[in-house]
Design a protein around this motif. Structure first.
Motif, PDB file in Angstrom:
ATOM      1  N   LEU A  42     -48.659  -8.771 -12.240  1.00  0.00           N
ATOM      2  CA  LEU A  42     -48.209  -9.099 -13.576  1.00  0.00           C
ATOM      3  C   LEU A  42     -47.187 -10.224 -13.543  1.00  0.00           C
TER       4      LEU A  42
ATOM      5  N   TYR B 134     -41.874 -10.649 -16.234  1.00  0.00           N
ATOM      6  CA  TYR B 134     -41.183 -10.896 -17.504  1.00  0.00           C
ATOM      7  C   TYR B 134     -39.676 -10.714 -17.378  1.00  0.00           C
ATOM      8  N   HIS B 135     -39.226  -9.859 -16.458  1.00  0.00           N
ATOM      9  CA  HIS B 135     -37.784  -9.653 -16.306  1.00  0.00           C
ATOM     10  C   HIS B 135     -37.104 -10.860 -15.680  1.00  0.00           C
TER      11      HIS B 135
ATOM     12  N   THR C  91     -52.795  -6.300 -15.339  1.00  0.00           N
ATOM     13  CA  THR C  91     -52.951  -7.756 -15.349  1.00  0.00           C
ATOM     14  C   THR C  91     -54.112  -8.158 -16.256  1.00  0.00           C
TER      15      THR C  91
ATOM     16  N   ASP D 185     -53.037  -7.861 -19.888  1.00  0.00           N
ATOM     17  CA  ASP D 185     -52.174  -8.952 -20.329  1.00  0.00           C
ATOM     18  C   ASP D 185     -52.956 -10.253 -20.464  1.00  0.00           C
TER      19      ASP D 185
ATOM     20  N   LEU E 227     -45.286   1.969 -13.293  1.00  0.00           N
ATOM     21  CA  LEU E 227     -45.850   2.048 -14.640  1.00  0.00           C
ATOM     22  C   LEU E 227     -46.643   3.338 -14.840  1.00  0.00           C
TER      23      LEU E 227
ATOM     24  N   GLN F 203     -37.591  -2.166 -17.651  1.00  0.00           N
ATOM     25  CA  GLN F 203     -38.612  -3.209 -17.525  1.00  0.00           C
ATOM     26  C   GLN F 203     -40.009  -2.666 -17.795  1.00  0.00           C
TER      27      GLN F 203
ATOM     28  N   SER G 202     -40.377  -1.890 -21.509  1.00  0.00           N
ATOM     29  CA  SER G 202     -40.483  -3.167 -22.223  1.00  0.00           C
ATOM     30  C   SER G 202     -41.901  -3.716 -22.157  1.00  0.00           C
ATOM     31  N   LEU G 203     -42.541  -3.598 -20.995  1.00  0.00           N
ATOM     32  CA  LEU G 203     -43.922  -4.067 -20.866  1.00  0.00           C
ATOM     33  C   LEU G 203     -44.859  -3.227 -21.725  1.00  0.00           C
ATOM     34  N   TYR G 204     -44.651  -1.901 -21.773  1.00  0.00           N
ATOM     35  CA  TYR G 204     -45.469  -1.051 -22.646  1.00  0.00           C
ATOM     36  C   TYR G 204     -45.410  -1.544 -24.086  1.00  0.00           C
TER      37      TYR G 204
ATOM     38  N   ARG H  89     -44.580  -4.524 -25.150  1.00  0.00           N
ATOM     39  CA  ARG H  89     -45.161  -5.862 -25.246  1.00  0.00           C
ATOM     40  C   ARG H  89     -46.688  -5.783 -25.350  1.00  0.00           C
ATOM     41  N   LEU H  90     -47.295  -4.875 -24.571  1.00  0.00           N
ATOM     42  CA  LEU H  90     -48.745  -4.719 -24.577  1.00  0.00           C
ATOM     43  C   LEU H  90     -49.226  -3.781 -25.674  1.00  0.00           C
TER      44      LEU H  90
END
Length: 887
Positions: free
Chosen positions: A77, A80-81, A119, A122, A256, A285, A288-290, A292-293
């Motif tokens: 991925l 993003y952090h 991946t 995203d 994750l 982190q 945050s990805l959860y 975002r997606l």
């Protein structure tokens, strides 16, 4: 890389303060420690500042270039952090990063499945390239003859700009690396927003015009940050836009999945980090990805002040929990000519009419009930093509590892659609349909249990956690665990072994293995002729215990059983190269008939709920001699599940009378029969005396299976030991006896005695009613003997704990016992926990007897690890467990 060294690097321990044993691992070399630091930092995408890597590598920009290069090669991925350093320092946006990833895949003509799950998700979100689009691009690239430096020029086929993505008003807008040339492609309003971000810093996206934010994002001049704090709570709705490809196994992806199965709307991010014993920054982190997606939704993301301050252009943008599937982006971008483009032209998320409703408020807290399932159930729901909505929930159950109470209404709605479908079909299609229908009735029944709700949890996801973490998590969230039955043998049950909450299911890993089946035969003395072969052993001829059988039941160590003709027994050797195998006699002349006997037995009722008679063909099996031995051993009053009995075509007389339980190994001169702790039943007593083991561990087939008169001393038996009989011989014998009766009657016609000659003086004083009572007594004895003979036709095959999802009648009985039969009450659960511990101890003791001689050092693997594999080839025959002689 060594785990202890990694732990020291995470804790930022310099070389001078390393423990002595860690230095020894590194061969007392500072250079080795430096190499470990660099590799670990790059692989885990650590920030340069604040970590040990800054003392090793002096060029910060070069370090981040190596991080991006490593991540791109491993298809990881986008970090993003580290976006503030990657986007501003290297001018690499997430869109550019994924474009280069897909370009490399296309040049190598690799499959779309090469992309890891997150991946791929995203990429779909930013590029609009899913499986179908990727295949189409690959086909176009093969026809494209353009070459660039000796490689296919596939870049021209890829999108030039990102697709329109979903943006939440509480996301932060950060300015990227903007050059003078970039200002030529923006209008006055966009330039004003850029100046504001440069002068005042980041802003909430809701404070800025929506169309300006989207336009600047697509031009790559800004990037979006999704802030998450330690006090935030999130909810995971059914997944939308998730791509099921493969698992990469890198540090972040592993985290994750761990957080997926652990997170809920009642637990803050900080509390979750404490339960998992993971750094809070890493959990933030991941969450945050959860968001975002759009795999998670944050509660109270905006304050009332934020909503009042929100720009008016956001009022026409629907904020939904999920968005429709993203279409492939056009390869060109026509920038709007007006300063305020119409919102209708944007690919904004739309509200779905059939989307599940998620309460905006957090549900009442408390300990819930968890229904544990394995991946086989999700496979049935996905492969059955039952409904698209059901498949989305099945993907959530598999990938997230659970389906929470808040999503069950939507899930039940999809299952109800399946129930209304035409049930015609057979084979696998029928099996998928039945599992979906019975699962719905199971959920409806278990939701009646007291408590704040019911969660569906996948066992394999729990196994991704270490045992201590899993126990903390379950104890924090659940008061009762209920398992489906049967659980796949490859699924590890170890984290649920001995602890509250109580488990209505297989509470020990050994119960879910072939050891437990042999243990049942060992305790009861009943079971089909069975041969448990160790890995690497070889069969050179048909074992004599299987003479007379036409079919065999073959079960590999971690696989489902298969029925094979006896002529194919040598094919078992192929499976023995990889795992132990259990081979059992399973049919003589006709296919084997099986019956399920559910427990607890008090749930057996004469009629079903719909008024139709309930099939009680297996009720007579409650009088089977094996039940007496298993009643307290398996705690059939406080646990639930089903026993499988089989009519294998051979009568089963059990263990010879007067013989206790023992496991006979070669080389042991004597064996003492042991009585399991906690077993005391008037119907089944165990002999407590020493038994001398001689060479006649197993009798020959001539002596045992096919002897007219048994040779084991049981002269009272009038039938062959294994029940082989011939109807033709029986008919012929009956005809001969009838002819003898006719001849005798003719001889006695001329010698008819008088009444006085027929009755003795004693018989004359016996009344007619006394004779009738005697006749009734004889009839009762005959019926009892017939019932006993009928149970001898059946032998115990297996036992499973939990709720079956393949038999509606058994499912209904067990669910009724849990909901209204008292199995879910505290007293019953406390009794179950204690009995489960005793059962686990006895089962381990049995395994040790099968592996080691008395007094030998037994090293059974610790609870929570893999179940020990058989070291010896064992056989069960004539009611005994012994080491196989090879014949």
């Amino acid at each position: 890389m060594n785990a202890e060294v990694e732990d020291q690097i995470r804790k930022k321990v310099p070389w001078t303060k390393l423990p002595t044993h860690v230095k020894q691992i590194l061969n007392n070399s500072w250079k080795n420690y430096e190499r470990f630091i660099v590799n670990f930092s790059i692989q885990n995408q650590l920030r340069y500042r604040g970590n040990l890597v800054r003392h090793v590598l002096k060029d910060e920009k070069r370090y981040y270039e190596r991080v991006i290069s490593f991540s791109r090669e491993r298809l990881m991925l986008f970090p993003y952090h580290l976006a503030d350093m990657i986007v501003k320092g290297l001018r690499i946006t997430p869109f550019n990063y994924y474009i280069s990833v897909v370009e490399r895949l296309m040049q190598a003509e690799k499959s779309y499945d090469t992309l890891p799950n997150f991946t791929a998700a995203d990429c779909l979100r930013l590029l609009g390239i899913g499986r179908n689009e990727y295949i189409d691009l690959i086909n176009k690239s093969r026809t494209n003859r353009g070459r660039l430096f000796g490689k296919k020029n596939v870049r021209v086929l890829l999108p030039k700009v990102p697709v329109n993505i979903h943006i939440e008003p509480w996301w932060r807008v950060e300015v990227g690396l903007i050059l003078d040339e970039d200002t030529k492609m923006v209008n006055e309003e966009e330039l004003a927003v850029i100046d504001k971000l440069i002068d005042l810093g980041s802003k909430n996206a809701g404070d800025l015009p929506f169309n300006i934010v989207l336009s600047l994002y697509k031009k790559g001049l800004i990037y979006l940050d999704v802030p998450v704090t330690a006090v935030d709570k999130v909810q995971v709705p059914p997944l939308q836009g998730f791509v099921m490809n493969r698992i990469l196994g890198d540090y972040f992806e592993t985290l994750l999945y761990k957080i997926f199965v652990s997170i809920d709307e009642h637990t803050t991010v900080g509390e979750l980090a404490t339960v998992l014993e993971v750094d809070t920054e890493l959990v933030k982190q991941a969450v945050s990805l959860y968001c975002r997606l759009q795999f998670a939704k944050k509660f109270d993301a905006e304050t009332e002040q934020d909503r009042v301050r929100r720009h008016p252009s956001w009022s026409n943008v629907p904020i939904a929990n999920e968005s429709p599937p993203i279409e492939i982006t056009p390869l060109t971008l026509n920038f709007p000519s007006t300063t305020n483009p119409p919102l209708e032209g944007l690919d904004t998320p739309q509200l779905s009419t059939d989307s599940p409703t998620h309460s905006p408020h957090i549900q009442p807290t408390g300990l819930r009930v968890a229904f544990l399932f394995d991946s086989a159930l999700t496979a049935f729901l996905m492969m059955g093509n039952l409904s698209p909505g059901l498949k989305r929930h099945a993907v959530t159950m598999f990938e997230v590892g659970k389906l929470q109470h808040e999503s069950l209404d939507s899930f039940l709605g999809e299952l109800e659609k399946v129930s209304a479908m035409d049930a015609d079909g057979e084979g696998e299609a029928r099996r998928f349909f039945d599992h979906a229908v019975i699962l719905r009735s199971t959920i409806l029944a278990l939701r009646k249990l007291p408590g704040p709700g019911l969660d569906l949890v996948r066992l394999e996801s729990l196994n991704s956690l270490d045992e201590a973490t899993c126990q903390r998590l379950l104890k924090k969230k659940y008061r009762l665990l209920i398992a489906m039955a049967p659980i796949g043998r490859e699924v590890r049950i170890s984290p649920l072994s001995s602890m509250p909450p109580a488990l209505l299911g297989p509470s020990h890993p050994e119960i879910n293995s072939l050891w437990f089946r042999m243990f049942l035969y060992y305790v009861t003395g009943f079971g089909p002729p069975s041969l448990l072969l160790a890995k690497g052993s070889e069969i050179k001829r048909l074992p004599r215990m299987f003479l007379g059988f036409s079919r065999l039941l073959v079960t590999s160590w971690l696989h489902e059983p298969a029925i094979i003709p006896i002529s194919n027994i040598l094919y078992v050797n192929a499976a023995l190269q990889f795992a132990p195998v259990l081979v059992q006699g399973y049919g003589v002349q006709h296919p084997v008939e099986t019956k399920l006997l559910t427990f607890p037995f008090k749930t057996i009722s004469p009629a079903s709920k719909n008024g139709r008679p309930s099939p009680e063909a297996a009720q007579f099996l409650t009088k089977h001699p094996a039940i007496g031995a298993l009643f307290e051993l398996l705690d059939l009053d406080h646990s639930c599940g089903y026993l499988t009995f089989a009519n294998v075509g051979v009568l089963d007389f059990g263990r010879p009378e007067g013989e206790g339980m023992q496991v006979r190994l070669k080389g042991a001169s004597k064996t003492v029969a042991k009585q399991p702790t906690g077993i005391a039943n008037e119907n089944f007593q165990f002999e407590k005396k020493a038994i001398i083991v001689d060479d006649r561990i197993l009798q020959s087939p001539v002596e045992s299976h096919f002897a007219v008169t048994p040779v084991d001393g049981s002269s009272h038996r009038s039938s062959p030991t294994n029940g082989f009989t011939s109807q033709d011989c029986t008919t012929l014998l009956q005809q001969e006896l009838d002819q003898l009766d006719i001849k005798d009657n003719k001889k006695l016609e001329h010698q008819v005695p008088s009444v006085d000659q027929l009755l003795s003086p004693t018989e004359e004083n016996i009344g007619i009613f006394s004779r009738i009572e005697d006749e009734k007594s004889e009839e009762t004895k005959d019926k009892s003997q017939q019932n006993d003979e009928s149970t001898r036709n059946w032998t115990i095959l297996d036992c499973h704990f939990g709720i079956p999802l393949f038999d509606a009648d058994a499912n209904t009985k067990i669910c009724d016992a849990i909901v209204s039969g008292g199995l879910a009450e505290d007293d019953s659960l406390d009794h179950l926990i204690n009995s489960s511990k005793k059962l686990g101890t006895m089962l381990l003791d049995f395994i040790s007897q099968c592996q080691y001689f008395p007094g030998e050092n037994m090293e059974i693997m610790k609870r929570g690890k893999l179940v020990p594999l058989p070291r010896r080839c064992l056989v069960f025959d004539n009611g005994r467990v012994s080491e196989w002689s090879g014949k």
